[in-house]
Design an enzyme around this catalytic site. Structure first.
Site, PDB file in Angstrom:
ATOM      1  CG  ASN A   1      80.482 -16.868   6.830  1.00  0.00           C
ATOM      2  OD1 ASN A   1      81.096 -17.154   7.323  1.00  0.00           O
ATOM      3  ND2 ASN A   1      79.889 -15.879   6.116  1.00  0.00           N
TER       4      ASN A   1
ATOM      5  CE  LYS B   1      77.550 -18.704   5.331  1.00  0.00           C
ATOM      6  NZ  LYS B   1      76.267 -18.701   4.001  1.00  0.00           N
TER       7      LYS B   1
ATOM      8  CG  HIS C   1      76.536 -13.347   6.387  1.00  0.00           C
ATOM      9  ND1 HIS C   1      75.748 -13.581   6.567  1.00  0.00           N
ATOM     10  CD2 HIS C   1      77.599 -13.870   5.543  1.00  0.00           C
ATOM     11  CE1 HIS C   1      76.197 -14.887   5.431  1.00  0.00           C
ATOM     12  NE2 HIS C   1      76.625 -15.064   5.345  1.00  0.00           N
TER      13      HIS C   1
ATOM     14  CD  GLU D   1      74.201 -17.498   6.300  1.00  0.00           C
ATOM     15  OE1 GLU D   1      74.973 -18.129   7.553  1.00  0.00           O
ATOM     16  OE2 GLU D   1      74.080 -18.000   5.570  1.00  0.00           O
TER      17      GLU D   1
ATOM     18  CD  GLU E   1      77.943 -12.267   2.114  1.00  0.00           C
ATOM     19  OE1 GLU E   1      78.292 -13.469   1.362  1.00  0.00           O
ATOM     20  OE2 GLU E   1      77.074 -12.515   2.432  1.00  0.00           O
TER      21      GLU E   1
ATOM     22  N   GLY F   1      74.281 -19.537  -0.401  1.00  0.00           N
ATOM     23  CA  GLY F   1      73.978 -20.972  -0.583  1.00  0.00           C
ATOM     24  C   GLY F   1      72.637 -21.874  -1.283  1.00  0.00           C
TER      25      GLY F   1
ATOM     26  CB  SER G   1      75.768 -19.530  -5.466  1.00  0.00           C
ATOM     27  OG  SER G   1      74.910 -19.841  -4.026  1.00  0.00           O
TER      28      SER G   1
ATOM     29  N   GLY H   1      81.248 -19.033   1.144  1.00  0.00           N
ATOM     30  CA  GLY H   1      80.997 -19.879   2.454  1.00  0.00           C
ATOM     31  C   GLY H   1      81.198 -21.575   1.937  1.00  0.00           C
TER      32      GLY H   1
HETATM   33  P1  PGA Z   1      78.189 -19.028  -0.453  1.00  0.00           P
HETATM   34  O1  PGA Z   1      77.644 -18.172   1.309  1.00  0.00           O
HETATM   35  O2  PGA Z   1      78.691 -18.893  -0.682  1.00  0.00           O
HETATM   36  O3  PGA Z   1      77.383 -20.612  -0.081  1.00  0.00           O
HETATM   37  O4  PGA Z   1      76.619 -19.198  -0.728  1.00  0.00           O
HETATM   38  C1  PGA Z   1      78.432 -16.830   1.268  1.00  0.00           C
HETATM   39  C2  PGA Z   1      78.136 -16.216   2.231  1.00  0.00           C
HETATM   40  O5  PGA Z   1      76.905 -16.541   3.139  1.00  0.00           O
HETATM   41  O6  PGA Z   1      79.156 -15.600   2.435  1.00  0.00           O
END
Ligand code: PGA
Length: 249
Positions: free
Chosen positions: A4, A6, A90, A92, A164, A170, A210, A231
């Site tokens: 992803n 983003k 997601h 976000e 998630e 993140g 992460s 991500g």
């Molecule tokens: P991250 O994001 O690996 O940077 O934690 C994962 C995601 O939001 O799909």
């Protein structure tokens, strides 16, 4: 292994990353690989990945087919841009763009109707986890985000779920493999309660939050973790490739 991106990577950066991934020898009998770039990079991704087994996904879509919806994109537009999958719900999108599970339910339905495979995300916040509400939150998100399918008691087996935990996205804080497995098992049981046995067993459940080279193997070792939504660590070729090739170490 689903990347992803983003809102990251210029066209040049995307080209470099995709060329590096494409050149690498990935054993597609052992892993499926998908990238979800920003909309304006979809065409480039499809051109570069043409003839490979790497799949391309959108990061979001609207549930309507077309219309006066400034700034939105439809499932058919994603398909035309070469996508086979779309990430929906997601955290976000839920948090920053106020998407409710009811909205996600409509999007999941529209994606399936258009022939796109949704990757439906669920997950609790840190506060919810601390208040021991994780399972209630996840259950409500599943019931509401897949309501049409629960009513029909039928779910396409290609659909993908992603757990998630919001507090792990993140932040560098990964759920321990055991803690992630506990929630994945909960998701698996929810599937088996709501749909037939074959469907419940066939649906893939990804972990996201992460994920990196150092934790992918342990996560993948868990019985109900079928893959990862990555991500930050998917934006750099060496780290994404080492995650994709988890099966070698
Ligand atoms: P991250 O994001 O690996 O940077 O934690 C994962 C995601 O939001 O799909």
């Amino acid at each position: 292994m689903a990347a992803n991106w983003k809102m990251n990577l210029s066209l040049d950066e995307a080209r470099d990353l995709l060329i590096r991934i494409k050149k690498n020898e990935i054993d597609f009998n052992k892993v499926d690989v998908l990238v979800a770039p920003p909309f304006t990079t979809l065409q480039l991704a499809n051109e570069l990945l043409d003839g490979t087994d790497i799949l391309v996904a959108g990061q979001n879509m609207h549930w309507e087919e077309k219309g006066a919806l400034t700034g939105e994109i439809s499932a058919l537009m994603l398909k035309e841009a070469g996508c086979s999958h779309v990430i929906l719900g997601h955290s976000e999108r839920r948090k920053l763009f106020f998407e409710t599970s009811e909205i996600i339910n409509r999007k999941v339905d529209a994606a399936i109707v258009a022939g796109l495979i949704p990757i439906v995300c669920v997950g609790e916040t840190l506060k919810e986890r601390e208040e021991k509400k994780t399972f209630d939150i996840i259950k409500a998100q599943l019931n509401e985000s897949l309501e049409f399918f629960c009513e029909k008691e039928s779910l396409p087996t290609k659909l993908i779920l992603a757990y998630e935990p919001v507090w792990a996205i993140g932040t560098g804080k990964t759920a321990t493999p055991e803690a992630a497995q506990e929630v994945h098992l909960f998701l698996r049981r929810w599937l088996l309660e709501n749909f037939d046995h074959d469907t419940g067993e066939a649906i893939r459940i990804l972990y996201g939050g992460s994920v990196k080279q150092g934790n992918i193997k342990e996560l993948m070792f868990q019985p109900d973790i079928d893959g990862a939504l990555i991500g930050g660590a998917s934006l750099e070729p060496d780290s994404f490739l080492s995650i994709i090739r988890f099966y070698e170490s």
